[in-house]
Design a protein around this motif. Structure first.
Motif, PDB file in Angstrom:
ATOM      1  N   ASP A  41       0.829  -1.207   0.000  1.00  0.00           N
ATOM      2  CA  ASP A  41       0.000   0.000   0.000  1.00  0.00           C
ATOM      3  C   ASP A  41       0.862   1.256   0.000  1.00  0.00           C
ATOM      4  O   ASP A  41       0.556   2.237  -0.689  1.00  0.00           O
ATOM      5  CB  ASP A  41      -0.920  -0.001   1.221  1.00  0.00           C
ATOM      6  CG  ASP A  41      -2.097  -0.947   1.082  1.00  0.00           C
ATOM      7  OD1 ASP A  41      -2.347  -1.413  -0.050  1.00  0.00           O
ATOM      8  OD2 ASP A  41      -2.755  -1.230   2.096  1.00  0.00           O
ATOM      9  N   VAL A  70      -4.319  -0.862  -7.416  1.00  0.00           N
ATOM     10  CA  VAL A  70      -5.097  -0.473  -6.237  1.00  0.00           C
ATOM     11  C   VAL A  70      -6.432  -1.203  -6.208  1.00  0.00           C
ATOM     12  O   VAL A  70      -6.905  -1.648  -5.151  1.00  0.00           O
ATOM     13  CB  VAL A  70      -5.294   1.059  -6.216  1.00  0.00           C
ATOM     14  CG1 VAL A  70      -6.420   1.454  -5.269  1.00  0.00           C
ATOM     15  CG2 VAL A  70      -3.991   1.747  -5.819  1.00  0.00           C
ATOM     16  N   MET A 122      -5.857  -4.729  -4.999  1.00  0.00           N
ATOM     17  CA  MET A 122      -5.641  -4.778  -3.548  1.00  0.00           C
ATOM     18  C   MET A 122      -6.932  -4.464  -2.789  1.00  0.00           C
ATOM     19  O   MET A 122      -7.202  -5.066  -1.738  1.00  0.00           O
ATOM     20  CB  MET A 122      -4.540  -3.798  -3.146  1.00  0.00           C
ATOM     21  CG  MET A 122      -3.156  -4.161  -3.670  1.00  0.00           C
ATOM     22  SD  MET A 122      -2.578  -5.790  -3.123  1.00  0.00           S
ATOM     23  CE  MET A 122      -2.346  -5.485  -1.372  1.00  0.00           C
ATOM     24  N   LYS A 157      -8.144  -6.978   0.031  1.00  0.00           N
ATOM     25  CA  LYS A 157      -7.920  -6.604   1.436  1.00  0.00           C
ATOM     26  C   LYS A 157      -9.190  -6.762   2.260  1.00  0.00           C
ATOM     27  O   LYS A 157      -9.167  -6.585   3.488  1.00  0.00           O
ATOM     28  CB  LYS A 157      -7.428  -5.155   1.531  1.00  0.00           C
ATOM     29  CG  LYS A 157      -5.989  -4.969   1.096  1.00  0.00           C
ATOM     30  CD  LYS A 157      -5.448  -3.595   1.452  1.00  0.00           C
ATOM     31  CE  LYS A 157      -6.161  -2.494   0.728  1.00  0.00           C
ATOM     32  NZ  LYS A 157      -5.563  -1.159   1.020  1.00  0.00           N
ATOM     33  N   ALA A 165      -8.366   6.239  -3.346  1.00  0.00           N
ATOM     34  CA  ALA A 165      -6.921   6.230  -3.618  1.00  0.00           C
ATOM     35  C   ALA A 165      -6.480   7.440  -4.433  1.00  0.00           C
ATOM     36  O   ALA A 165      -5.282   7.588  -4.708  1.00  0.00           O
ATOM     37  CB  ALA A 165      -6.556   4.954  -4.376  1.00  0.00           C
ATOM     38  N   TYR A 178       0.324  -5.649  -8.303  1.00  0.00           N
ATOM     39  CA  TYR A 178       1.329  -4.650  -7.906  1.00  0.00           C
ATOM     40  C   TYR A 178       2.741  -5.121  -8.245  1.00  0.00           C
ATOM     41  O   TYR A 178       3.694  -4.328  -8.293  1.00  0.00           O
ATOM     42  CB  TYR A 178       1.256  -4.390  -6.391  1.00  0.00           C
ATOM     43  CG  TYR A 178       1.911  -5.488  -5.588  1.00  0.00           C
ATOM     44  CD1 TYR A 178       3.258  -5.410  -5.242  1.00  0.00           C
ATOM     45  CD2 TYR A 178       1.210  -6.637  -5.230  1.00  0.00           C
ATOM     46  CE1 TYR A 178       3.876  -6.445  -4.536  1.00  0.00           C
ATOM     47  CE2 TYR A 178       1.820  -7.661  -4.541  1.00  0.00           C
ATOM     48  CZ  TYR A 178       3.152  -7.553  -4.195  1.00  0.00           C
ATOM     49  OH  TYR A 178       3.771  -8.574  -3.522  1.00  0.00           O
TER      50      TYR A 178
END
Length: 693
Positions: A302, A565, A568, A572, A595, A624
């Protein structure tokens, strides 16, 4: 020969072809089911023999025995998954639907085998007292970690639920890919009037005509969609309405309702992954994945994405201002009403700015990028310059598709390294995107060499017409060939570590480094020649290409970070949070907005319903990894650029990075080549992100 498999089945015995190339001329769809069944049986029997051994667990009778097991199944599945990706007929799709959950169940039966895990732990606990090589010790440590993360330590009820989850997720992955492929084909844009294709090269128009004819649409033009959000032709098409049609079709994939809708598949995949992670003791799927990565934690990932996002968006905003001014100048000059740029306009005006400010016209470059010359005099030539390896056509060898070419690869001393296969052209039954995979991977334990293949999706021109690549396609070929080099030049003892069998956020590093040879003066001068006249690309163009390298980096970095992003954000989620999400579009928009990456003119490179990397390609919570690997890549490229000895630096890179495969920790390999840990500054310089507060 395998006793439970009919001797006339081509998988019954190891191939007799060079480097054990699968005997594609003999392989038929009906051979797969019995071969997979026999592979299941043989593999389980081999594992049972390990756990039934009364002797104390040792490296040889447990870890090495595991490395030797499952060879028949490996032989079959390597071909099976290659064909379900590159030649997915209805019969192969049906087989994949049937066997995907069963394959997941088979590997669960091994990774969740308590007796087997007990033996692995015994070897792990005693590794200090055993006479193990560095590679053997690391192999023991990897086995212990991977089995633990796979759930080997769960109780029986936990294992039962985990098996159910894994099977369901395997089916969902297959369903996602089938839906995406079906909708991508269905949404291909059909054009009736060739005038709408104004701006395309004759070869591109011919490819669109041929694609339409193949689809039974004689007299029309069919524009197939790439995997990502945009399309390479958006940079050239002057018809704004057609640009919008292509962009809108691309964004609609998997979200229109009907049989190919992927929204519920996405939601269910996220829910099951989150449940599985919590069952394994992790707060989220992303946390589970990060436990086996070079990044090490979700927080580190992150932080990296957040550090880059602000400067990238600001760069994109600055680029948009330049594009908007150019568009308004043209609108005033033509007397047309002004309009604000939309996402489908970006590539078109960016190409004009590139030509105006940097004198780089990508359409004018294409005649210099004829595919065969790029391959032989560019990609292969660079590999010979850097690593001393050479390539010989093996036209008598049959690959998985008639369009695929086979080459034998030789080391500098003349010894054979393996085979390289290139499958260049798009097909309706081929998965979108570009990738590398292997049929065989070098390892000393089995005495095997490498058979590696690259798959791209370049539109196929009519017979006799040249295949002229875009600059992006040339870069993709160099990139994917970097993965192939990793497979060909790795030299390890154990199959577990062969080639690209490395941590996922490290695997893109060698392939990204290989992109540098695209514009290297010696390499570019050798392959960039006009396909009709043989005239070399003017030297001034190379310098202009490099100068233009920073242009549009705001756009490309922002679209990539948005996808990372988004990946994730989905992964998450805790199990409870995942179950609460019901609207894919709303979730995606909210995640990007939080974000600071919700930029209407710069859409995410992949939206959720066609984000195959994470919902059908094994990159979940790992997209990522491209930017993580690029930190290593950018630092390494600066080492190459500072060296006067390309061959010597290449040999150092080969020995430090490529040859070890996954047999040592990635950070150790990087330090061995760079002499220090990789710093982020080279990446910031490359992407034009320096100077932002």
């Amino acid at each position: 020969m395998t006793g439970s498999l009919a001797p006339d089945n081509p998988f019954a015995s190891p191939s007799s072809l060079p480097h054990d190339l699968p005997p594609f001329a003999r392989i038929r769809t009906e051979h797969f089911a019995p071969a997979i069944e026999a592979g299941f049986t043989e593999h389980l029997a081999e594992v049972d023999a390990i756990t039934a051994n009364d002797e104390p667990a040792t490296f040889t009778n447990t870890i090495e025995a595991l490395e030797r097991s499952g060879r028949l199944l490996d032989r079959v599945l390597e071909v099976f998954f290659a064909l379900t990706s590159s030649d997915a007929t209805e019969e192969m799709e049906s087989l994949e639907e049937e066997f995907s959950p069963r394959i997941a169940a088979h590997y669960d039966a091994i990774s969740l085998n308590s007796a087997l895990y007990s033996r692995i732990r015994a070897v792990f606990d005693q590794r200090e007292g055993q006479d193990l090589t560095q590679e053997q010790r690391y192999l023991v440590e990897r086995y212990e970690l991977e089995y633990r993360l796979d759930g080997a330590g769960l109780d029986e009820s936990g294992k039962a639920r985990l098996k159910e989850l894994n099977q369901q997720l395997a089916s969902l992955d297959s369903l996602f890919v089938r839906n995406l492929q079906g909708d991508t084909n269905a949404l291909a844009v059909v054009v009736d009037d060739v005038g709408e294709l104004d701006g395309l090269a004759e070869s591109e128009i011919a490819a669109a005509r041929a694609a339409a004819t193949e689809a039974g649409l004689d007299g029309k033009y069919r524009i197939t969609l790439p995997l990502y959000t945009g399309h390479p032709w958006l940079a050239q098409l002057r018809n704004r309405g057609l640009r919008e049609r292509i962009f809108t079709a691309s964004r609609a994939r998997g979200s229109r309702g009907g049989e190919h809708d992927n929204r519920e598949t996405v939601l269910e995949s996220v829910r099951l992954r989150a449940e599985r992670a919590e069952l394994l003791g992790f707060s989220s799927h992303a946390a589970l994945v990060a436990a086996n990565s070079t990044a090490g934690s979700v927080a580190a990932i992150d932080e990296r994405l957040a550090t880059l996002s602000g400067p990238a968006v600001r760069n994109a905003g600055r680029e948009l201002e330049v594009l908007q001014r150019l568009a308004e100048e043209q609108q005033r000059a033509s007397g047309a009403d002004p309009f604000a740029l939309e996402p489908w306009d970006w590539a078109f005006y960016a190409e004009q700015v590139r030509a105006r400010d940097y004198d780089v016209d990508e359409a004018a470059l294409r005649p210099y990028f004829e595919a065969e010359r790029v391959l032989h005099d560019g990609v292969f030539h660079a590999a010979e310059l850097v690593y001393g390896i050479t390539f010989a056509p093996r036209e008598e060898l049959v690959a998985h598709h008639p369009d695929a070419q086979v080459f034998e690869v030789f080391d500098a001393d003349g010894s054979a390294l393996g085979l390289y296969i290139l499958d260049l052209y798009t097909r309706d039954i081929k998965r979108g995107g570009a990738w590398m995979s292997t049929y065989r991977q070098q390892n000393e334990l089995g005495g095997e060499s490498t058979v590696v293949f690259n798959v791209l999706n370049v539109p196929k021109p009519p017979a006799g017409a040249p295949t002229l690549l875009t600059l992006d396609e040339v870069e993709t070929l160099f990139h994917e060939f970097g993965h192939a080099l990793h497979g060909l030049l790795a030299h390890v003892t154990y199959p577990h570590f062969g080639g690209t069998n490395v941590l996922r956020d490290f695997v893109e590093f060698p392939s990204q480094v290989n992109e540098m040879w695209l514009t290297h003066p010696v390499v570019l001068a050798n392959y960039a020649r006009h396909y009709e006249t043989g005239e070399p690309l003017p030297e001034t163009q190379r310098e202009k290409l490099k100068a233009a390298g920073l242009f549009n980096q705001g756009f490309s970095t922002t679209e990539y970070l948005a996808a990372s992003v988004l990946d994730m954000a989905w992964h998450k989620l805790s199990a409870a949070e995942a179950n609460a999400v019901t609207d894919v579009v709303a979730f995606e928009r909210d995640a990007l907005e939080r974000a600071g990456l919700l930029v209407e003119t710069v859409p995410t490179r992949y939206s959720s319903t066609y984000f195959q990397h994470i919902f059908g390609g094994g990159y979940s919570a790992g997209y990522y990894g491209y930017i993580w690997s690029e930190v290593f890549d950018a630092a390494s490229v600066e080492v190459f650029e500072a060296s006067d000895e390309v061959r010597g630096t290449g040999e150092r890179f080969r020995l430090a990075i490529l040859q070890p495969g996954g047999s040592r920790p990635p950070q150790q390999l990087v330090r061995e080549f760079l002499g220090e840990d990789a710093r982020i500054e080279p990446l910031l310089r490359r992407r034009g992100l320096t100077g932002w507060g």
